[in-house]
Design an enzyme around this catalytic site. Structure first.
Site, PDB file in Angstrom:
ATOM      1  N   ASN A 170      83.922  12.384  66.185  1.00  0.00           N
ATOM      2  CA  ASN A 170      84.253  12.000  64.849  1.00  0.00           C
ATOM      3  C   ASN A 170      85.643  12.033  64.054  1.00  0.00           C
ATOM      4  O   ASN A 170      86.086  11.036  63.457  1.00  0.00           O
ATOM      5  CB  ASN A 170      83.046  12.732  63.959  1.00  0.00           C
ATOM      6  CG  ASN A 170      83.469  14.246  63.910  1.00  0.00           C
ATOM      7  OD1 ASN A 170      83.661  14.652  64.821  1.00  0.00           O
ATOM      8  ND2 ASN A 170      83.188  14.776  62.854  1.00  0.00           N
ATOM      9  N   GLU A 269      82.362  25.496  66.112  1.00  0.00           N
ATOM     10  CA  GLU A 269      82.212  24.996  64.618  1.00  0.00           C
ATOM     11  C   GLU A 269      80.916  23.858  64.957  1.00  0.00           C
ATOM     12  O   GLU A 269      81.444  22.749  65.833  1.00  0.00           O
ATOM     13  CB  GLU A 269      83.406  24.347  64.082  1.00  0.00           C
ATOM     14  CG  GLU A 269      83.147  23.864  62.535  1.00  0.00           C
ATOM     15  CD  GLU A 269      83.062  22.525  62.550  1.00  0.00           C
ATOM     16  OE1 GLU A 269      81.814  22.057  62.141  1.00  0.00           O
ATOM     17  OE2 GLU A 269      83.928  21.655  62.783  1.00  0.00           O
ATOM     18  N   CYS A 303      81.565  16.615  59.845  1.00  0.00           N
ATOM     19  CA  CYS A 303      80.660  18.146  59.941  1.00  0.00           C
ATOM     20  C   CYS A 303      80.246  18.487  58.665  1.00  0.00           C
ATOM     21  O   CYS A 303      79.478  19.054  58.191  1.00  0.00           O
ATOM     22  CB  CYS A 303      81.149  18.822  60.905  1.00  0.00           C
ATOM     23  SG  CYS A 303      82.757  19.351  60.426  1.00  0.00           S
ATOM     24  N   GLU A 482      88.179  29.615  62.474  1.00  0.00           N
ATOM     25  CA  GLU A 482      89.777  29.152  62.985  1.00  0.00           C
ATOM     26  C   GLU A 482      90.509  29.022  61.624  1.00  0.00           C
ATOM     27  O   GLU A 482      89.956  29.082  60.506  1.00  0.00           O
ATOM     28  CB  GLU A 482      89.402  27.953  63.665  1.00  0.00           C
ATOM     29  CG  GLU A 482      88.599  27.947  65.036  1.00  0.00           C
ATOM     30  CD  GLU A 482      88.341  26.445  65.493  1.00  0.00           C
ATOM     31  OE1 GLU A 482      88.770  25.440  65.089  1.00  0.00           O
ATOM     32  OE2 GLU A 482      87.805  26.717  67.051  1.00  0.00           O
TER      33      GLU A 482
END
Length: 501
Positions: A170, A269, A303, A482
């Site tokens: 993405n 993630e 996301c 992160e």
């Protein structure tokens, strides 16, 4: 997943005219054991033939990374590595147009979005982590013992080692550099596996890194799929010291199984079913514009995008009408057209998934306020992976459409009556990546944002990031954080040194 095709054997002398995307190992392009076709999501045309890495190519990539780790790269100072990262950022800017073309070709997103978000952030990621690692400190303690002796305890960072970097389709360049920059800043080497849907920018970036002075072998790229392909070969390889991955929760589960026998650290993630809560006192124009962006940016393929919108009942109709108007203003079209706001989905396969949820929503009794199908665009575009921006009502948290990640340009509006109810509805999910609260009462904004069971909680904005802040999710949305020093902690192993004085 791209459609696979049978390639000629490596021994064939038949010339290939389609653009070739090879693996990049030890500073040079490397053929694969076979390959697959990558199609342009804008019009369905063949974009490139991609060389798929087999076990031998993955072995070679890991060995190349290990040799680089044990060579001059592993002996560089923090300052030397930071200087190289800044040169990488400069090189990205010199090759800016090439990277934009690679991202647009793979994803079909508007050129304006690729320029302003993807490639700009790629350069910013390298500069940010050059700064972070240059300023980072470590624990040190002067220990005083009962008998009068003293000792100095201090920590030193060591690289994790050879890291597998697996990135999604993405935001392929943005998320690759988000992981690769801190990995390199802390002295690691890497084997990158981009998504089979977006192989171009990772291949180009590997070349740019070498041009900028990153030694050959520090970053290697292998192409392929997940199970039974490069992804599985990489995550099960005994020479990999850690895995960082962004993608679907189910893929994260598979990677955890792969690394469990060797107890390798992971940073994940994963997916999200992100909520927004809109209170009646919100600035409606600001909230509606923000909701439209958080629902439809990158065709909903982020996301962090909003898929569940909870609206205080008194303003429900106003918000619904405003979002319908915003959706109807979006312009689907060719990425080079400055008027284009919205590109296609990544592939025909992904479109079928999103359309299946549109059908499920109808079966569950949803009202489709706008969209819900495939547009007819003409201009040679109807062979692409286009879909209509969509808005649903009439469902609640018991429905699959509201509970399962769709990852497209769609959100469901649901009314609420009280603050406590809104918080409960937003937290009623197995995911926990991001949430947004829209209110003019900042006391309530702080209060509600802190009660969201997510890794990132925005108030009156969305997708506003400080690269030093923690980034990640809870539940099915991931493991670890992160960003800033949080990234340094994943990519290094601290060793405590104790010296009696």
């Amino acid at each position: 997943m791209s459609s696979q095709t049978t390639w000629p054997s490596a021994a064939t002398t038949t010339p290939r005219t389609t653009r070739q995307l090879r693996n990049f190992i030890g500073g040079e392009p490397v053929d694969g054991v076979g390959g697959f076709d990558k199609f342009n999501p804008v019009d369905g045309s063949l974009l490139a033939e991609v060389h798929e890495a087999g076990p031998a190519e993955v072995d070679r990539a890991v060995a190349s990374a290990r040799a680089a780790l044990e060579g001059p790269w592993g002996r560089m100072s923090v300052g030397e590595r930071a200087a190289i990262l800044r040169r990488v950022a400069d090189s990205i800017e010199r090759r800016f147009d090439d990277l934009v073309a690679a991202e647009v070709g793979d994803t079909g997103k508007p050129e304006t979005l690729a320029r302003d978000l993807d490639v700009a952030r790629a350069a910013a990621n390298f500069r940010a982590f050059a700064d972070v690692v240059s300023a980072a400190g470590l624990d040190s303690y002067l220990t005083e013992l009962p008998d009068g002796r003293r000792a100095l305890n201090y920590a030193v960072r060591k690289p994790l080692g050879v890291v597998a970097v697996i990135v999604p389709w993405n935001l392929p360049l943005l998320l690759l550099t988000w992981k690769l920059a801190p990995a390199l800043a802390t002295g690691n080497t890497a084997v990158v596996k981009p998504s089979e849907e977006t192989p171009s920018s990772a291949t180009l970036l590997a070349e740019i890194l070498v041009e900028a002075g990153v030694p050959a072998g520090v970053v290697n790229v292998v192409h392929g799929f997940g199970a039974g392909s490069a992804g599985e070969y990489l995550t099960t390889h005994p020479g990999i010291d850690g895995v960082t991955f962004t993608g679907e929760s189910s893929s994260g589960t598979a990677i955890m199984r792969a690394v469990a026998p060797r107890v390798r650290p992971v940073s994940f993630e994963l997916g999200g079913k992100n909520a927004a809560v809109v209170f009646a006192d919100a600035d409606l124009d600001q909230a509606i514009a923000g909701l439209a962006r958080s629902t439809y940016l990158n065709t909903g393929q982020v996301c962090l995008c909003t898929e569940r919108i909870y609206v205080e009942r008194a303003i429900f109709d106003d918000v619904a009408a405003g979002l319908v108007e915003q959706a109807e203003r979006l312009r689907l079209g060719r990425p080079e057209n400055p008027a284009t706001t919205t590109g296609p989905l990544i592939s025909q396969q992904h479109r079928e998934k999103v359309l299946s949820y549109f059908e499920l929503a109808r079966q569950e009794g949803a009202n489709v306020l706008v969209g819900g199908g495939v547009p007819t665009l003409g201009d040679g575009l109807d062979g692409g992976s286009w879909i209509e921006p969509t808005l649903l009502t009439g469902l609640d948290n018991s429905h699959r459409t509201v509970r399962e990640e769709i990852f497209g340009p769609v959100a469901t509006l649901i009314p609420f009556d009280t603050e406590a109810e809104a918080i409960a509805l937003a937290n009623d999910t197995d995911y926990g990546l991001a949430a947004v609260t829209w209110t003019s009462d900042l006391t309530r904004g702080h209060r509600v944002a802190q009660q969201m069971r997510v890794g990132m909680s925005w108030v009156n904005t969305w997708y506003l990031r400080d690269l030093r802040s923690p980034f990640g999710g809870v539940g099915l949305s991931g493991i670890g954080r992160e960003g800033g020093h949080h990234s340094l902690e994943f990519y290094t192993e601290p060793t405590n040194v104790c010296v009696q004085l």
